[in-house]
Each structure stands twice: as structure tokens, then as C-alpha cells.
Write a protein that holds these residues in place. Structure first.
Motif, PDB file in Angstrom:
ATOM      1  N   CYS A 118       4.228   8.402   4.921  1.00  0.00           N
ATOM      2  CA  CYS A 118       3.503   7.548   3.973  1.00  0.00           C
ATOM      3  C   CYS A 118       3.028   6.266   4.642  1.00  0.00           C
ATOM      4  CB  CYS A 118       4.385   7.218   2.783  1.00  0.00           C
ATOM      5  SG  CYS A 118       4.825   8.655   1.785  1.00  0.00           S
ATOM      6  N   ALA A 173      -0.728   4.925   4.788  1.00  0.00           N
ATOM      7  CA  ALA A 173      -1.076   3.591   4.286  1.00  0.00           C
ATOM      8  C   ALA A 173      -1.736   2.743   5.372  1.00  0.00           C
ATOM      9  CB  ALA A 173       0.173   2.908   3.739  1.00  0.00           C
ATOM     10  N   LEU A 230       0.505   3.950  -2.988  1.00  0.00           N
ATOM     11  CA  LEU A 230       0.151   5.347  -2.736  1.00  0.00           C
ATOM     12  C   LEU A 230       1.302   6.312  -3.044  1.00  0.00           C
ATOM     13  CD1 LEU A 230      -1.743   4.922   0.665  1.00  0.00           C
ATOM     14  CD2 LEU A 230      -2.766   5.443  -1.566  1.00  0.00           C
ATOM     15  N   SER A 269      -5.237   3.613   5.696  1.00  0.00           N
ATOM     16  CA  SER A 269      -6.033   3.268   4.516  1.00  0.00           C
ATOM     17  C   SER A 269      -6.387   1.786   4.454  1.00  0.00           C
ATOM     18  CB  SER A 269      -5.306   3.687   3.234  1.00  0.00           C
ATOM     19  OG  SER A 269      -4.244   2.804   2.949  1.00  0.00           O
ATOM     20  N   GLU A 283       0.829  -1.211   0.000  1.00  0.00           N
ATOM     21  CA  GLU A 283       0.000   0.000   0.000  1.00  0.00           C
ATOM     22  C   GLU A 283       0.862   1.259   0.000  1.00  0.00           C
ATOM     23  OE1 GLU A 283      -3.900   1.915   0.164  1.00  0.00           O
ATOM     24  OE2 GLU A 283      -3.043   0.076  -0.636  1.00  0.00           O
TER      25      GLU A 283
END
Length: 173
Positions: free
Chosen positions: A141, A145, A121, A148, A117
Motif C-alpha cells: 500500500c 500511495a 487508499l 499516487s 494517502e
């Protein structure tokens, strides 16, 4: 004992970028993703048991209930006496971890999903190098992730735990 078949090899998506993270989840709940920093006073500057306990103290109360059983693998910092003593003092039951049974650890599946992920992304991470700026971006990040990842995925993994335990027992593991 398996040969290195192409289907059995996972490509490393971000060569040179390493950062240790910690997270915990159960059915319908998860902790925040925690960054575990190395300890400059340790032999190789790596993560030590004291740092692990700091993370546990901050994050476990947000997810554990009075009858929860906590699972961790056989990593060195998990087996440290001060960590074992901490769990005893907190009254937190640990699942017995049979040797050579990584299939039981649900978080390993989640770490793979998280890495995928992150790259999905933020593909720019692949070429950013290993600078402090790149590492700070990686951490940002990774948090994005983690958030998400859908709850249905975590719930599915949690629901399959009994099946995993049964398979290990059947294999006399």
C-alpha cells in the motif's frame, strides 16, 4: 514549550504498524520508495548504517545529478562515520544541517502526506493488526500511495526550499 493544543497533535493512523521507508525527491524527479529492513545482528534489530548505505547505493544514482546537493536530517544512521565517509567517497555534497531545524527537511512533509494517502487508499490497514500479512500489505500500500503522490506536490515542496532556508537564516538558526 507549546501546550498540547488539539490543533498541534497528529493522530497516529496505524497503531502498532511500523516499517521504515526511504525515498528521495527533487524538482521533477523522485526515487522509488525503498523498504529498509532492520538488521537482526544489530543490538535491537533496528536499521543500521550499512543498510542505509545499501539503499543509497541502489537509489541515489537514479536521481542525483553531478551538481546535486543531498539533504538528510540528523538521524543517528545519517551521522554514522561510515555514512559520512560514503558520501565523501561518492563526491556527494551534503547540505549543512543546523541543529533543531526540522522545518528544512522537505521529506517530513511528504511522509505525512504519504501516511494520509495510505490510509485514504487502504483504510482496512487500521484494523489489520500487526501480522506478517498485514505488514506485507502495508508495504504494498505504501508503494501504491508513493506513486499516487502528484508531481506538482513534490515540485511545490522543492520550490519552497529557498524560502525555508531564508527563514532559518533570518531566525539565526
Amino acid at each position: 514549550g507549546e501546550s498540547l493544543e488539539p490543533w498541534a497533535i497528529q493522530a497516529k493512523h496505524m497503531p502498532g504498524k511500523t516499517q521504515m521507508f526511504w525515498a528521495c525527491f527533487g524538482f521533477g524527479r523522485r526515487t522509488n520508495l525503498a523498504v529498509i529492513r532492520g538488521d537482526l545482528d544489530s543490538l535491537r534489530g533496528g536499521v543500521i548504517a550499512r543498510r542505509y548505505i545499501e539503499v543509497l547505493e541502489e537509489h541515489l544514482p537514479t536521481i542525483l545529478e553531478h551538481d546535486s546537493i543531498f539533504m538528510q536530517d540528523g538521524a543517528g544512521i545519517h551521522r554514522a562515520h561510515i555514512v559520512k565517509d560514503w558520501f565523501l567517497e561518492q563526491g556527494i555534497e551534503l547540505i549543512d544541517w543546523p541543529p533543531y531545524s526540522p522545518d528544512l527537511n522537505l521529506i517530513e512533509n511528504l511522509w505525512k502526506r504519504l501516511k494520509d494517502e495510505i490510509v485514504r487508499l487502504h483504510p482496512e490497514l487500521i484494523t489489520m493488526g500487526n501480522s506478517d500479512t498485514a505488514m506485507a500489505h502495508l508495504v504494498q500500500c505504501a508503494h501504491e500511495a508513493w506513486e499516487s503522490l502528484e508531481e506538482v506536490l513534490l515540485n511545490k515542496l522543492a520550490e519552497n526550499m529557498q524560502k525555508r532556508v531564508d527563514a532559518v537564516l533570518e531566525a539565526k538558526g
